[in-house]
Design a protein around this motif. Structure first.
Motif, mmCIF file in Angstrom:
data_model
loop_
_atom_site.group_PDB
_atom_site.id
_atom_site.type_symbol
_atom_site.label_atom_id
_atom_site.label_comp_id
_atom_site.label_asym_id
_atom_site.label_seq_id
_atom_site.Cartn_x
_atom_site.Cartn_y
_atom_site.Cartn_z
ATOM 1 N N ALA A 84 2.582 12.175 6.495
ATOM 2 C CA ALA A 84 1.167 12.282 6.112
ATOM 3 C C ALA A 84 1.002 12.014 4.621
ATOM 4 O O ALA A 84 0.069 11.317 4.191
ATOM 5 N N GLN A 85 1.895 12.558 3.820
ATOM 6 C CA GLN A 85 1.851 12.315 2.374
ATOM 7 C C GLN A 85 2.057 10.840 2.063
ATOM 8 O O GLN A 85 1.390 10.279 1.180
ATOM 9 N N SER A 86 2.958 10.204 2.798
ATOM 10 C CA SER A 86 3.202 8.775 2.610
ATOM 11 C C SER A 86 1.964 7.956 2.966
ATOM 12 O O SER A 86 1.632 6.977 2.285
ATOM 13 N N LEU A 87 1.265 8.344 4.029
ATOM 14 C CA LEU A 87 0.021 7.684 4.425
ATOM 15 C C LEU A 87 -0.992 7.717 3.283
ATOM 16 O O LEU A 87 -1.619 6.697 2.962
ATOM 17 N N VAL A 88 -1.148 8.866 2.671
ATOM 18 C CA VAL A 88 -2.104 9.013 1.570
ATOM 19 C C VAL A 88 -1.669 8.187 0.363
ATOM 20 O O VAL A 88 -2.491 7.509 -0.272
ATOM 21 N N GLU A 89 -0.377 8.204 0.043
ATOM 22 C CA GLU A 89 0.117 7.433 -1.100
ATOM 23 C C GLU A 89 -0.072 5.938 -0.880
ATOM 24 O O GLU A 89 -0.461 5.207 -1.807
ATOM 25 N N LYS A 90 0.189 5.462 0.316
ATOM 26 C CA LYS A 90 -0.009 4.037 0.613
ATOM 27 C C LYS A 90 -1.479 3.652 0.485
ATOM 28 O O LYS A 90 -1.815 2.559 0.015
ATOM 29 N N THR A 91 -2.353 4.562 0.895
ATOM 30 C CA THR A 91 -3.792 4.319 0.776
ATOM 31 C C THR A 91 -4.195 4.202 -0.687
ATOM 32 O O THR A 91 -4.901 3.264 -1.092
ATOM 33 N N LYS A 92 -3.755 5.149 -1.507
ATOM 34 C CA LYS A 92 -4.111 5.135 -2.931
ATOM 35 C C LYS A 92 -3.489 3.940 -3.647
ATOM 36 O O LYS A 92 -4.120 3.335 -4.523
ATOM 37 N N ASN A 93 -2.284 3.583 -3.276
ATOM 38 C CA ASN A 93 -1.629 2.434 -3.902
ATOM 39 C C ASN A 93 -2.362 1.130 -3.588
ATOM 40 O O ASN A 93 -2.443 0.226 -4.423
ATOM 41 N N HIS A 94 -2.900 1.037 -2.364
ATOM 42 C CA HIS A 94 -3.563 -0.193 -1.935
ATOM 43 C C HIS A 94 -5.008 -0.271 -2.418
ATOM 44 O O HIS A 94 -5.459 -1.312 -2.921
ATOM 45 N N PHE A 95 -5.749 0.839 -2.251
ATOM 46 C CA PHE A 95 -7.180 0.830 -2.561
ATOM 47 C C PHE A 95 -7.528 1.567 -3.858
ATOM 48 O O PHE A 95 -8.665 1.490 -4.322
ATOM 49 N N GLY A 96 -6.581 2.303 -4.418
ATOM 50 C CA GLY A 96 -6.807 2.968 -5.688
ATOM 51 C C GLY A 96 -7.385 4.356 -5.621
ATOM 52 O O GLY A 96 -7.441 5.064 -6.643
ATOM 53 N N LYS A 97 -7.824 4.783 -4.436
ATOM 54 C CA LYS A 97 -8.435 6.104 -4.308
ATOM 55 C C LYS A 97 -8.543 6.477 -2.843
ATOM 56 O O LYS A 97 -8.175 5.694 -1.957
ATOM 57 N N ILE A 98 -9.061 7.674 -2.579
ATOM 58 C CA ILE A 98 -9.369 8.129 -1.224
ATOM 59 C C ILE A 98 -10.604 9.015 -1.301
ATOM 60 O O ILE A 98 -10.595 10.025 -2.001
ATOM 61 N N ASP A 99 -11.670 8.612 -0.618
ATOM 62 C CA ASP A 99 -12.946 9.330 -0.683
ATOM 63 C C ASP A 99 -13.263 10.110 0.585
ATOM 64 O O ASP A 99 -13.933 11.144 0.529
ATOM 65 N N ILE A 100 -12.842 9.581 1.718
ATOM 66 C CA ILE A 100 -13.234 10.139 3.014
ATOM 67 C C ILE A 100 -11.989 10.306 3.876
ATOM 68 O O ILE A 100 -11.172 9.390 3.982
#
Length: 260
Positions: free
Chosen positions: A85-101
């Motif tokens: 789950a942590q890896s999922l979030v890190e990949k999201t932030k690395n690709h898009f720069g943030k996580i809002d929702i």
């Protein structure tokens, strides 16, 4: 004058759209999750579809999103595992720069009466349906606090409110989500983060369609509106909560009246 300024600020906050926001939808490769992902993408959200084993289905959803001009990517992760789950979030932030929702939608069933329910049946449902929500949410919460914006929407169920025969494991997990939602909403309200739940009734998904027709008819007969709900009706509720900045700690029931 100050009142007028405040009103303008409030109006801007309420009217701000979702364009450019970034969302993770767990269990987003099919059913309710895929419809939520597509609905968000059509409203300008850049979507990460999380899947565990359905790679082809997840990539198909991304293809559909890109065909109508949306942005998205599919990421494999077993969210019942904290590190994944942590890896999922890190990949999201690395690709898009943030996580809002964050849409916590991943879920499974292992229906049996308690006298026949194995420890594995209990653990698997609790891990996927409830523990995963801690894993994903704890991984995004600091980012959301720092940016002073977040929308966390948990997909619960009317079974978590009213119970279900042969579903003690599922009901316990979905009821746990409602307590989690209210408590986290209290903790994060000051940080521009809303935390809400959607509680679907019987929805027309592959899982429900796999139920024998006679049993399915019996389920529909219990619904005051005398039909199954659609995945779009669930996605509409999610979109509403994603857009709203003054609703938190609430559960929206989209169930045809089966639980009131």
């Amino acid at each position: 004058m100050a009142l007028l300024v405040n009103e303008k600020i409030q109006e801007k906050t309420i009217n701000d759209g979702l364009t450019g926001k970034v969302a993770i939808v767990t269990g987003g490769s099919r059913g309710i999750g895929s419809t939520i992902a597509k609905m968000l993408a059509k409203n300008g959200v850049e979507v990460v579809i999380n899947y565990n084993s359905s790679k082809d289905a997840a990539e198909s959803v991304i293809d559909e999103i890109e065909q109508f001009g949306g942005k998205g990517m599919a990421v494999q992760a077993d969210v019942s595992n904290l590190q994944e789950a942590q890896s999922l979030v890190e990949k999201t932030k690395n690709h898009f720069g943030k996580i809002d929702i964050l849409i916590n939608n991943a879920g499974i069933t292992r229906d049996r009466t308690l006298k026949k329910l194995s420890k594995d049946d209990w653990d698997e449902v609790i891990n996927v349906n409830l523990n995963s929500v801690y894993h994903t949410t704890s991984s995004v919460i600091q980012t959301m606090i720092e940016q002073q914006f977040g929308r966390i929407i948990n997909i619960s169920s009317f079974i978590g409110q009213g119970g279900g025969f042969g579903q003690t494991n599922y009901a316990a997990a979905k009821a746990g989500l409602l307590g989690f939602t209210k408590s986290l909403a209290l903790e994060t309200a000051k940080d521009g983060i809303t935390v809400n739940a959607v509680c679907p009734g019987y929805i027309e998904t592959e899982m429900v369609q796999a139920i024998p027709e006679k049993v399915r008819e019996q389920l529909i007969a219990k619904v005051p509106m005398q039909r199954l709900g659609t995945t779009s009706e669930i996605a509409d509720a999610v979109l509403f909560l994603a857009k709203n900045s003054y609703i938190t700690g609430q559960s929206i029931n989209v169930n045809g009246g089966i639980y009131m």
